[in-house]
Scaffold this motif. Sequence first.
Motif, PDB file in Angstrom:
ATOM      1  N   VAL A 166       0.626  -1.008  -0.088  1.00 57.42           N
ATOM      2  CA  VAL A 166       0.212  -0.148  -0.147  1.00 57.42           C
ATOM      3  C   VAL A 166       0.907   1.252  -0.139  1.00 57.42           C
ATOM      4  N   VAL A 167       1.115   2.058  -1.440  1.00 51.47           N
ATOM      5  CA  VAL A 167       1.513   3.215  -0.698  1.00 51.47           C
ATOM      6  C   VAL A 167       0.706   4.586  -1.401  1.00 51.47           C
ATOM      7  N   GLY A 168      -0.780   4.616  -0.702  1.00 48.89           N
ATOM      8  CA  GLY A 168      -1.489   5.409  -0.588  1.00 48.89           C
ATOM      9  C   GLY A 168      -2.706   5.013  -0.244  1.00 48.89           C
ATOM     10  N   ILE A 169      -3.392   6.207   0.071  1.00 51.51           N
ATOM     11  CA  ILE A 169      -4.502   6.269   0.724  1.00 51.51           C
ATOM     12  C   ILE A 169      -5.824   7.394  -0.019  1.00 51.51           C
ATOM     13  N   GLY A 170      -6.272   7.678   0.172  1.00 49.22           N
ATOM     14  CA  GLY A 170      -7.380   8.382   0.080  1.00 49.22           C
ATOM     15  C   GLY A 170      -8.907   8.412  -0.273  1.00 49.22           C
ATOM     16  N   PHE A 171      -9.733   9.221  -0.485  1.00 50.24           N
ATOM     17  CA  PHE A 171     -10.807   9.330  -0.542  1.00 50.24           C
ATOM     18  C   PHE A 171     -11.468   9.874  -1.783  1.00 50.24           C
ATOM     19  N   TYR A 172     -12.414   9.285  -2.269  1.00 46.54           N
ATOM     20  CA  TYR A 172     -12.772  10.117  -4.021  1.00 46.54           C
ATOM     21  C   TYR A 172     -14.392   9.760  -3.984  1.00 46.54           C
ATOM     22  N   TYR A 173     -15.013  11.100  -5.110  1.00 46.54           N
ATOM     23  CA  TYR A 173     -16.149  10.717  -4.858  1.00 46.54           C
ATOM     24  C   TYR A 173     -16.658  11.733  -6.479  1.00 46.54           C
ATOM     25  N   ILE A 174     -16.848  11.560  -7.063  1.00 42.55           N
ATOM     26  CA  ILE A 174     -17.144  11.847  -8.642  1.00 42.55           C
ATOM     27  C   ILE A 174     -18.482  12.458  -9.150  1.00 42.55           C
ATOM     28  N   MET A 175     -18.502  13.927  -9.555  1.00 41.53           N
ATOM     29  CA  MET A 175     -19.731  14.206 -10.072  1.00 41.53           C
ATOM     30  C   MET A 175     -19.711  14.968 -11.553  1.00 41.53           C
ATOM     31  N   GLY A 225       0.095   9.631   0.739  1.00 42.40           N
ATOM     32  CA  GLY A 225       0.786   8.324   0.402  1.00 42.40           C
ATOM     33  C   GLY A 225       2.281   8.900   0.238  1.00 42.40           C
ATOM     34  N   ASN A 226       3.090   8.098  -0.598  1.00 43.89           N
ATOM     35  CA  ASN A 226       3.931   8.240  -1.775  1.00 43.89           C
ATOM     36  C   ASN A 226       4.657   8.551  -2.884  1.00 43.89           C
ATOM     37  N   ILE A 227       3.702   8.694  -4.073  1.00 46.49           N
ATOM     38  CA  ILE A 227       3.568   8.782  -4.923  1.00 46.49           C
ATOM     39  C   ILE A 227       2.689  10.036  -5.473  1.00 46.49           C
ATOM     40  N   TYR A 228       3.388  10.771  -6.249  1.00 47.07           N
ATOM     41  CA  TYR A 228       3.103  12.041  -6.622  1.00 47.07           C
ATOM     42  C   TYR A 228       1.428  12.065  -7.280  1.00 47.07           C
ATOM     43  N   PRO A 229       0.900  13.377  -6.701  1.00 41.01           N
ATOM     44  CA  PRO A 229      -0.040  13.678  -7.582  1.00 41.01           C
ATOM     45  C   PRO A 229      -0.825  13.661  -8.499  1.00 41.01           C
ATOM     46  N   ALA A 230      -0.125  13.494  -9.616  1.00 40.08           N
ATOM     47  CA  ALA A 230       0.024  13.243 -11.150  1.00 40.08           C
ATOM     48  C   ALA A 230      -0.094  12.168 -11.516  1.00 40.08           C
ATOM     49  N   GLN A 231       0.888  11.095 -10.810  1.00 38.77           N
ATOM     50  CA  GLN A 231       0.300   9.764 -10.822  1.00 38.77           C
ATOM     51  C   GLN A 231      -1.203   9.263 -10.294  1.00 38.77           C
ATOM     52  N   VAL A 232      -1.525   9.866  -9.210  1.00 43.01           N
ATOM     53  CA  VAL A 232      -2.780   9.182  -8.874  1.00 43.01           C
ATOM     54  C   VAL A 232      -3.751  10.065  -9.734  1.00 43.01           C
ATOM     55  N   ALA A 233      -3.548  10.939 -10.629  1.00 37.73           N
ATOM     56  CA  ALA A 233      -4.803  11.600 -11.271  1.00 37.73           C
ATOM     57  C   ALA A 233      -4.373  10.936 -12.418  1.00 37.73           C
ATOM     58  N   ASN A 234      -3.065  10.360 -13.382  1.00 40.78           N
ATOM     59  CA  ASN A 234      -3.154   9.246 -13.994  1.00 40.78           C
ATOM     60  C   ASN A 234      -3.672   7.772 -14.101  1.00 40.78           C
ATOM     61  N   LEU A 235      -4.150   7.662 -12.447  1.00 43.18           N
ATOM     62  CA  LEU A 235      -4.235   6.391 -12.465  1.00 43.18           C
ATOM     63  C   LEU A 235      -5.915   6.005 -12.835  1.00 43.18           C
ATOM     64  N   PHE A 236      -6.124   7.663 -11.745  1.00 44.58           N
ATOM     65  CA  PHE A 236      -7.835   7.163 -11.750  1.00 44.58           C
ATOM     66  C   PHE A 236      -7.882   7.982 -13.329  1.00 44.58           C
ATOM     67  N   PHE A 237      -7.676   7.955 -14.479  1.00 47.31           N
ATOM     68  CA  PHE A 237      -8.046   8.886 -15.305  1.00 47.31           C
ATOM     69  C   PHE A 237      -8.249   8.074 -16.635  1.00 47.31           C
ATOM     70  N   ASN A 238      -7.452   6.234 -16.088  1.00 52.26           N
ATOM     71  CA  ASN A 238      -6.856   5.212 -16.956  1.00 52.26           C
ATOM     72  C   ASN A 238      -8.016   4.108 -15.677  1.00 52.26           C
ATOM     73  N   LYS A 239      -8.778   4.612 -15.153  1.00 46.83           N
ATOM     74  CA  LYS A 239      -9.349   3.824 -14.540  1.00 46.83           C
ATOM     75  C   LYS A 239     -10.851   4.132 -14.528  1.00 46.83           C
ATOM     76  N   ILE A 240     -11.271   5.370 -14.363  1.00 46.72           N
ATOM     77  CA  ILE A 240     -12.710   6.424 -14.630  1.00 46.72           C
ATOM     78  C   ILE A 240     -12.761   6.711 -15.458  1.00 46.72           C
ATOM     79  N   GLU A 241     -13.993   7.046 -15.219  1.00 44.44           N
ATOM     80  CA  GLU A 241     -14.138   7.816 -16.777  1.00 44.44           C
ATOM     81  C   GLU A 241     -14.632   9.536 -16.305  1.00 44.44           C
ATOM     82  N   THR A 242     -14.088  10.398 -16.369  1.00 40.72           N
ATOM     83  CA  THR A 242     -13.991  11.835 -15.781  1.00 40.72           C
ATOM     84  C   THR A 242     -12.947  12.655 -16.843  1.00 40.72           C
ATOM     85  N   ASN A 243     -13.256  13.839 -16.252  1.00 39.82           N
ATOM     86  CA  ASN A 243     -12.972  14.429 -17.842  1.00 39.82           C
ATOM     87  C   ASN A 243     -11.965  16.170 -16.488  1.00 39.82           C
TER      88      ASN A 243
END
Length: 284
Positions: free
Chosen positions: A209-218, A229-247
């Motif tokens: 486990v390298v990071g934790i958080g909370f998210y919601y989509i509207m 966590g231990n990773i950069y916010p841009a890496q988190v954003a890249n992960l979410f852009f890959n996994k969910i439908e968001t702009n």
Amino acid sequence: MPTKLKNKFFVKIRFSTPYDIPQIRHIMSVVFGDTSLYLDLLFNLKYDNNVVVCEIDGEVVASAFLLSTHIGEQPCTYVYGCATLPPFRGKGIMKMILEYADKHICNLRQRGLFLVPATEDLSHYYKSLGYDHFFYHSEYHFELFDFKVCLEKRYSIEIIDHLEYYEFRPHFISDQHAIMWEPAHYELVIKEYARTKGGFFKILEGVTVVGIGFYYIMNYKTWIPEFLGNIYPAQVANLFFNKIETNYINIITPGKGSSFGMVKWNTEIDQPLQGSGYFAFALD
């Protein structure tokens, strides 16, 4: 003893009883637009006769929740939902409520009171009452149209419940002046957003486990009001852009970017804490 205001109202500042709950709910609905669903959750999970109210002629006209928590390992109180019915504003009622709360936490020998001003004007008002900026965070914005999304193979996301988040969180908090919540607070957070897609999550690199958080989509926008966590916010954003439908993705982390919360210290027991602190999950 009731206090007489200059407009000849007699007011009483006191702690609430269960009989006051309908009037407190009415105030929060009028002032904040809180729904019955949210207020049910709030009172079920956070109410323990812990609302300071102003009573005038038998009517509760203003209120503020006092939510006990800790800054690091030291007890303190979050003042939440400061609200006065419109006809009774501008009469110094909230100042009396906050003074009452201040005396209460001093009697308990707590470290201080903290709150989040909703506007810059309120920030100046609380400053005049002895509150100082202390909590800070950093905020990052990512737009899909100008973000180079890369295929993500290194990290994965798993949804976790609020109890697992509560257990993980101290291991990812490095700020010794961070606000630490009890499990019921995180339960309220997840239930507050039950009608939207999202939840508490952990990010793994393999099985670590390298990071934790909370998210919601509207409306195809993703909000992450806390990422640790231990990773950069841009890496988190890249992960979410890959996994969910968001702009769009907004991520908040500990940092010194902008003020998020003011404190009035109890100087009867010690000097104000030096430096700054971190605070998340203000119950918007």
